[in-house]
Design an enzyme around this catalytic site. Structure first.
Site, mmCIF file in Angstrom:
data_model
loop_
_atom_site.group_PDB
_atom_site.id
_atom_site.type_symbol
_atom_site.label_atom_id
_atom_site.label_comp_id
_atom_site.label_asym_id
_atom_site.label_seq_id
_atom_site.Cartn_x
_atom_site.Cartn_y
_atom_site.Cartn_z
ATOM 1 N N ASN A 173 -18.246 16.284 -17.832
ATOM 2 C CA ASN A 173 -19.193 17.388 -17.997
ATOM 3 C C ASN A 173 -18.447 18.659 -18.399
ATOM 4 O OD1 ASN A 173 -21.721 18.703 -17.885
ATOM 5 N ND2 ASN A 173 -21.283 19.458 -15.826
ATOM 6 N N LEU A 217 -19.014 29.816 -12.502
ATOM 7 C CA LEU A 217 -19.492 29.280 -11.240
ATOM 8 C C LEU A 217 -18.470 29.528 -10.132
ATOM 9 C CD1 LEU A 217 -20.944 25.911 -12.540
ATOM 10 C CD2 LEU A 217 -22.243 27.892 -11.797
ATOM 11 N N LEU A 252 -22.321 19.171 -7.171
ATOM 12 C CA LEU A 252 -22.610 19.736 -8.479
ATOM 13 C C LEU A 252 -21.467 20.594 -9.002
ATOM 14 C CD1 LEU A 252 -24.722 20.084 -10.736
ATOM 15 C CD2 LEU A 252 -25.598 22.061 -9.463
ATOM 16 N N ASP A 253 -20.998 20.277 -10.213
ATOM 17 C CA ASP A 253 -19.973 21.047 -10.917
ATOM 18 C C ASP A 253 -18.706 21.247 -10.087
ATOM 19 O OD1 ASP A 253 -21.467 21.360 -13.268
ATOM 20 O OD2 ASP A 253 -22.509 23.106 -12.475
ATOM 21 N N ALA A 254 -18.377 20.268 -9.261
ATOM 22 C CA ALA A 254 -17.207 20.410 -8.394
ATOM 23 C C ALA A 254 -16.300 19.183 -8.443
ATOM 24 C CB ALA A 254 -17.649 20.671 -6.961
#
Length: 284
Positions: free
Chosen positions: A190, A196, A227-229
């Protein structure tokens, strides 16, 4: 040239490099590349090696079992073995934004990516003409909260049908479920802006403009349920100045995003990424 690449990780101890090298030497392996790293904080050893298969003394389908018995078992080692004789198959997931898709397709068409793209999946029709211009099948699967499980099953069926090895979310604006992610561990890449968690929401660059930031950037990572980690593969930043407008920040940010995502794809394709403990070792 036919080559093999092995990625290994195990508890650090003396003699690991020697044992791996001796295995390759025993079977007349001509080593082409080798790199290693030790994480001293946790006592883990990581290594990447590639070698010429043409003169190797084992057939491809026998190498993994032999390496497991002769090397890995005694070292508590995990390993991945890859060959360049078959191109990886990459699926793209997109929504409406086109900058990452155009960059990936351009690199694919020019031969920069040694990969097959058997399909593109989208929840919108906006990018269908772009995809079909490259003669790649385009699947439109609208998704919302009411049909998420059903659509994800359709997506997974398509990935299985097309024998997809890994997935790239090229600005796909949907959150994948944990069940979906478990089907492709460390195989979904991704891209997101690097604001963020400071600037969340639909217009992060506009929020950053209001805050007066001086640096913007992007992060490419493997997808996890958090999420996004997930494990970070590549990051980059660009400086902005006071006279840059919100639209300037969007353009600068999108330029960074597409380059960072393509670098991450390249590292993954070249088997240079080793993920562990939500981190990565990148063998540049």
């Amino acid at each position: 040239m036919r080559t093999a690449t092995i990625l290994v990780q195990c508890p650090d101890k003396k003699g690991i490099v020697a044992k791996v090298s001796d295995f390759l030497y025993t079977y007349q392996g001509n080593i082409l590349e080798v790199d290693q790293h030790v994480d001293e904080e946790i006592g883990m050893f990581f290594m990447r090696a590639s070698w010429d298969l043409d003169s190797f003394g084992l057939e491809k389908d026998l190498i993994a079992a032999a390496f497991q018995k002769e090397v890995a078992d005694s070292l508590e080692m995990k390993f991945e073995l890859h060959f360049n004789t078959q191109k990886p198959r990459m699926a793209l997931f997109v929504s409406k934004l086109s900058h990452c898709l155009f960059d990936i397709l351009s690199r694919y068409y020019s031969g920069q990516f040694d990969v097959e793209i058997p399909l593109v999946i989208s929840n919108h029709l906006d990018l269908k003409k772009v995809v079909t211009a490259f003669r790649i099948p385009f699947y439109h699967l609208p998704i919302d909260k009411t049909n998420k499980a059903e659509v994800e099953k359709q997506q997974l069926d398509l990935l299985q049908k097309h024998k997809v090895d890994f997935v790239v979310l090229a600005r796909y604006m949907q959150i994948l479920s944990g069940d979906f992610i478990k089907e492709y561990p460390n195989k979904i890449i991704n891209i997101h802006h690097s604001f963020l968690p400071a600037f969340v929401g639909a217009k992060p660059y506009h929020a950053a403009y209001e805050r007066g930031v001086k640096i913007i950037g992007a992060t490419a990572h493997y997808v996890t349920e958090e999420l996004d980690a997930g494990p970070i593969i590549e990051q980059e930043v660009a400086r902005v100045r006071h006279h840059n407008s919100p639209s300037d920040l969007v353009q600068i940010g999108q330029d960074v995003e597409k380059v960072v995502l393509s670098k991450a794809i390249k590292y993954h394709l070249e088997r240079k990424v080793l993920a562990y403990r939500n981190k990565t070792v990148i063998f540049y």
